[in-house]
Design an enzyme around this catalytic site. Structure first.
Site, PDB file in Angstrom:
ATOM      1  N   LEU A   1       0.895  -1.186   0.018  1.00 41.53           N
ATOM      2  CA  LEU A   1      -0.016   0.090   0.022  1.00 41.53           C
ATOM      3  C   LEU A   1       0.760   1.322   0.082  1.00 41.53           C
ATOM      4  O   LEU A   1       0.477   2.323  -0.562  1.00 41.53           O
ATOM      5  CB  LEU A   1      -0.813   0.043   1.291  1.00 41.53           C
ATOM      6  CG  LEU A   1      -2.087  -0.946   1.222  1.00 41.53           C
ATOM      7  CD1 LEU A   1      -2.720  -1.036   2.710  1.00 41.53           C
ATOM      8  CD2 LEU A   1      -3.061  -0.591   0.179  1.00 41.53           C
ATOM      9  N   GLY A   2       2.127   1.026   0.604  1.00 45.02           N
ATOM     10  CA  GLY A   2       2.822   2.287   0.647  1.00 45.02           C
ATOM     11  C   GLY A   2       4.207   1.801   1.666  1.00 45.02           C
ATOM     12  O   GLY A   2       4.239   1.043   2.280  1.00 45.02           O
TER      13      GLY A   2
ATOM     14  N   GLY B   1       6.466   3.900   4.450  1.00 41.23           N
ATOM     15  CA  GLY B   1       6.630   5.081   5.496  1.00 41.23           C
ATOM     16  C   GLY B   1       8.061   5.274   6.002  1.00 41.23           C
ATOM     17  O   GLY B   1       8.846   4.418   5.640  1.00 41.23           O
ATOM     18  N   GLY B   2       8.373   6.245   6.878  1.00 33.62           N
ATOM     19  CA  GLY B   2       9.578   6.255   7.601  1.00 33.62           C
ATOM     20  C   GLY B   2       9.984   5.052   8.454  1.00 33.62           C
ATOM     21  O   GLY B   2      10.935   4.726   8.732  1.00 33.62           O
TER      22      GLY B   2
ATOM     23  N   GLY C   1       8.789   1.695   7.663  1.00 35.08           N
ATOM     24  CA  GLY C   1       8.746   0.366   7.080  1.00 35.08           C
ATOM     25  C   GLY C   1       7.554   0.313   5.891  1.00 35.08           C
ATOM     26  O   GLY C   1       7.264   1.441   5.677  1.00 35.08           O
TER      27      GLY C   1
ATOM     28  N   VAL D   1       3.665  -0.741   4.250  1.00 32.04           N
ATOM     29  CA  VAL D   1       2.359  -1.184   4.704  1.00 32.04           C
ATOM     30  C   VAL D   1       1.847  -2.090   3.509  1.00 32.04           C
ATOM     31  O   VAL D   1       1.882  -1.821   2.414  1.00 32.04           O
ATOM     32  CB  VAL D   1       1.383   0.060   4.796  1.00 32.04           C
ATOM     33  CG1 VAL D   1       0.227  -0.486   5.511  1.00 32.04           C
ATOM     34  CG2 VAL D   1       2.145   0.849   5.883  1.00 32.04           C
TER      35      VAL D   1
ATOM     36  N   ASP E   1       2.573  11.975  16.004  1.00 34.82           N
ATOM     37  CA  ASP E   1       2.878  11.978  14.519  1.00 34.82           C
ATOM     38  C   ASP E   1       1.709  12.342  13.620  1.00 34.82           C
ATOM     39  O   ASP E   1       1.183  11.566  12.785  1.00 34.82           O
ATOM     40  CB  ASP E   1       3.506  10.774  13.928  1.00 34.82           C
ATOM     41  CG  ASP E   1       4.303  10.797  12.586  1.00 34.82           C
ATOM     42  OD1 ASP E   1       4.450  12.246  12.333  1.00 34.82           O
ATOM     43  OD2 ASP E   1       4.930   9.781  12.108  1.00 34.82           O
TER      44      ASP E   1
END
Ligand SMILES: Nc1ncnc2c1ncn2[C@@H]1O[C@H](COP(=O)(O)OP(=O)(O)OP(=O)(O)O)[C@@H](O)[C@H]1O
Ligand SMILES: *[C@@H]1O[C@H](CO)[C@@H](O)[C@H](O)[C@H]1NC(C)=O
Ligand SMILES: *[C@@H]1O[C@H](CO)[C@@H](O)[C@H](O)[C@H]1NC(C)=O
Ligand SMILES: *[C@@H]1O[C@H](CO)[C@@H](O)[C@H](O)[C@H]1NC(C)=O
Ligand SMILES: [Mg+2]
Length: 684
Positions: free
Chosen positions: A366-367, A369-370, A372, A374, A488
């Site tokens: 799915l994407g 991020g900083g 790890g 997803v 965050d």
């Protein structure tokens, strides 16, 4: 028969017992510096920097399988590119050949890539950042003509910021990482009529590249092929770029630059040659050092042939069964300790998650991020859709406390929070399982998917999301049994459910990264542009630092602008300052997102912008608590007067503003969550 056996035994001895001497290093550079060839790099005097080393077998290892690393390796002598024979001082023709390999710890994902670079020296890359910047540029200087930089990138991550075409491409870069031309990695196969054959850059196999520049036509050709293959006659990509205007400062140096992001990857160079005003000398593939093999070495075949066929079959069958068994074991091993017993119901079996995501396949990503990656998954037993977040953590330190906390937080259920369903642990990985949010994250609607589709949210939807997120945050701060600080809050952590309600995700996750190894340092974790000034200073997260991030978030949703933007002079402009400027000039409504096309209630937009400004006040005591924010939003409480003096951000907190800028400057405004380290012991 006996003779046969003797013969094979001899071969066995030869192959096992005799260690062949390493091939000699050929780092010949002729007197002019107009030609060189490296066949392996043992004993060479490359200028190394960052994580780069030369391995015992003679490979240049640019990054060493730690995350967020960069490495550079440069040929020590400058290139004499300018003494062209016609005396015009234009850049001469040159040809480069190199053999490289990318060895990721996953077979289907790798970060970030490798680039051949011609620049004013390795020093000029010292400000280059890791991750998507390849160790070459940073958010400030990317694209600047002052870089005098030419590069060929082998990129394994699709970065929207640089308009990357996919996650497996080769590109020609001038002064920055937005390629002037790029193409899916591969070659035009001369053997089947020139048909295109794609090649995976992360296949862990050695690949050869050729880069040629012609002085007269200014044509640049880039060609690639697997190492075993001859040079294809048609280049992978061609472009004309007058390098005389790019490489305008002497001297220029040539080398490699590489970086990793959240995935452990090693980038290798095996061999390299260059020719100026002539072809690059051929690289002898047979003499190159070998890329390291991950996993078990293939078994020797000699034995199988000598043994009677029957027993060979038996051995093979047993072997295969064993390998399958061990692989199955290894594939599903997880870490489980006594203290986790009490979290039993929240503990997922790795096997289930592996099957749910079809083996953590790229297709289900799915994407990233900083922390790890997803993945989307479907639980095999129940058919429930889940989002699986793989977080790598280097040490075990603090993991126990973190799991305890995250599980306790996981009991929170609220309409505006993304439900945590459970977790799982492997060696260096923590895996968190969340409810799947079919409509993705809010940032995608505000800034598009990078492919220019105009899908955005109308004002009513935006207001609904803001109110929802405010409720969620209020619940975390003031309504639940403990005070939970999100740490965050930002648009990529706001997800939209089926009914387009805004839900906050990733709460508390930043905490895992706050345990510095040195007790004197505190890691401030959060995202540039959302960090409250006092958080940067003291490292202490409070509900008011969350309120600050929420203020930035509100402004972002109303304006459709990122929290930090660069103006034409390269200065960073904070969104709050920009909105404040509009307020002072009494043109607040002009700050609204142009994509809304004036279809909104101006009073509502101004209200949101004003609350956003209040929340992003540099002084924490001037910010409202979430309870008050909700009352402002519902019109139950009038906004305090907002005059120049109550809002004089710049005078009040000039010092803090400066600190914030200097803390945040190395990171891009679109960057993911980052850790910054502030030293608390040193006097300020
Ligand atoms: N529960 C979920 N349902 C659907 N998509 C999700 C979910 N959680 C995350 N995603 C998607 O995965 C992407 C990556 O999420 P991730 O949290 O790793 O990165 P991020 O939010 O951009 O940065 P950070 O690491 O700072 O949180 C998000 O942008 C979002 O699109
Ligand atoms: C990788 O390189 C970094 C920086 O040079 C170093 O600190 C680290 O110990 C290295 N890691 C390994 C596994 O070699
Ligand atoms: C080539 O591209 C196809 C389609 O995009 C893909 O399925 C295949 O895995 C690719 N092959 C390699 C070697 O990358
Ligand atoms: C390239 O640029 C140089 C310097 O600006 C100029 O002298 C030269 O003519 C240009 N070459 C071509 C082919 O345009
Ligand atoms: Mg996130």
């Amino acid at each position: 028969m006996a003779m046969m056996h003797m013969f094979f035994l001899l071969i066995l001895f030869l192959s096992a017992g005799v260690i062949l001497p390493l091939p000699p290093v050929v780092a010949a550079a002729d007197a002019d510096g107009e030609q060189f060839v490296y066949t392996g790099f043992t004993g060479s005097n490359l200028v190394l920097d960052g994580a780069a080393t030369i391995t015992a077998t003679g490979l240049v290892e640019l990054t060493n399988a730690t995350t967020h690393q960069k490495g550079h390796a440069f040929h020590p002598a400058p290139l004499r590119l300018r003494g062209s024979p016609d005396g015009t001082g234009t850049v001469r023709s040159f040809s480069v050949a190199f053999v490289c390999g990318i060895v990721s710890s996953y077979t289907d994902f790798s970060t970030h890539g490798l680039a051949l670079v011609i620049a004013p020296g390795v020093r000029s890359l010292s400000a280059g950042l890791t991750d998507q910047y390849f160790g070459v540029t940073n958010a400030q200087n990317d694209g600047s003509a002052a870089n005098h930089l030419f590069a060929v990138e082998l990129d394994t991550v699709q970065n929207i910021e640089f308009r990357d075409i996919n996650n497996n491409h080769v590109g020609v870069d001038i002064n920055g990482l937005t390629s002037v031309v790029s193409h899916e990695a591969g070659y035009y196969d001369d053997r089947n009529g020139g048909g295109f054959q794609n090649v995976s850059l992360i296949s862990r196999a050695a690949m050869q590249f050729w880069v040629d520049y012609d002085r007269v036509t200014t044509q640049i050709d880039v060609t690639m092929a697997p190492l075993w293959m001859a040079r294809p006659s048609k280049p992978l990509l061609s472009t004309t770029q007058n390098l005389s205007t790019v490489l305008a400062v002497e001297p220029s140096y040539i080398g490699f630059s590489s970086s990793t992001g959240p995935v452990n990857t090693r980038h290798y160079v095996l061999g390299w040659s260059l020719g100026i005003d002539g072809p690059a000398p051929a690289i002898d593939a047979a003499k190159l050092p070998k890329l390291p093999q991950l996993g078990p070495k293939p078994r020797s075949r000699v034995l199988e042939i000598t043994l009677p066929i029957a027993s060979a079959v038996v051995v093979l069958a047993v072997g295969i069964a064993l390998v399958l068994l061990v692989r199955r074991r290894l594939r599903y091993t997880e870490v489980r300790e006594d203290w986790e017993m009490e979290f039993g119901p929240h503990r997922f079996a790795y096997k289930d998650l592996f099957q749910a995501t079809k083996g953590f396949k790229d297709k289900h990503l799915l994407g990233a991020g900083g922390f790890g990656m997803v993945y989307k998954g479907v639980l095999p037993a129940s058919g429930v859709e889940i989002a699986v977040k793989k977080v790598s953590h280097g040490s075990k330190q603090g993991v126990k406390e973190f799991v305890a906390e995250i599980v306790s937080i996981g009991r929170i259920k609220h309409r505006n929070l993304v439900q945590l369903l459970g977790y799982c642990r492997r060696k260096d990985e923590l895996i968190l399982v969340y409810d799947y949010m079919p409509n993705g994250s809010l940032d995608k609607y505000l800034y598009g998917h990078g492919d220019g589709d105009g899908m955005t949210l109308d004002w009513a939807q935006r207001l609904h999301v803001i109110k929802g997120v405010a409720c969620g945050l209020h619940y975390l701060h003031e309504r639940w049994e403990k005070v939970v600080i999100h740490r965050d809050v930002k648009t990529s952590n706001v997800l939209l459910d089926k009914e387009m309600n805004g839900r906050l995700g990733d709460f508390g996750l930043a905490k895992l990264y706050e345990h510095g190894t040195n007790p004197q340092t505190t890691r401030v974790v959060g995202t540039t542009g959302y960090l409250a000034p006092e958080l940067v200073r003291t490292g202490k997260a409070t509900p008011l630092t969350d309120a600050f991030a929420f203020g930035t978030f509100m402004l972002e949703v109303a304006c459709g602008r990122r929290p930090i933007k660069q103006d034409k002079q390269g200065n960073q402009i904070l969104l709050a300052d920009w909105v404040l400027d509009h307020l002072h000039r009494e043109s607040l409504i002009e700050a609204a997102d142009p994509r809304l096309q004036h279809e909104y209630n101006s009073d509502e937009v101004c209200l949101i912008l004003k609350i956003g400004l209040l929340c992003s006040h540099p002084s924490p005591s001037a910010r409202p608590m979430m309870q008050q924010v909700l009352q402002y939003l519902d019109g139950e409480l009038p906004l305090p007067e907002m005059t120049r003096t109550t809002l004089s951000f710049n005078l009040l907190a000039l010092k803090e503003r400066k600190e914030l800028q200097s803390m945040s400057s190395p990171f891009s405004s679109t960057a993911m969550t980052v850790g910054t380290i502030s030293d608390l012991s040193g006097g300020r």
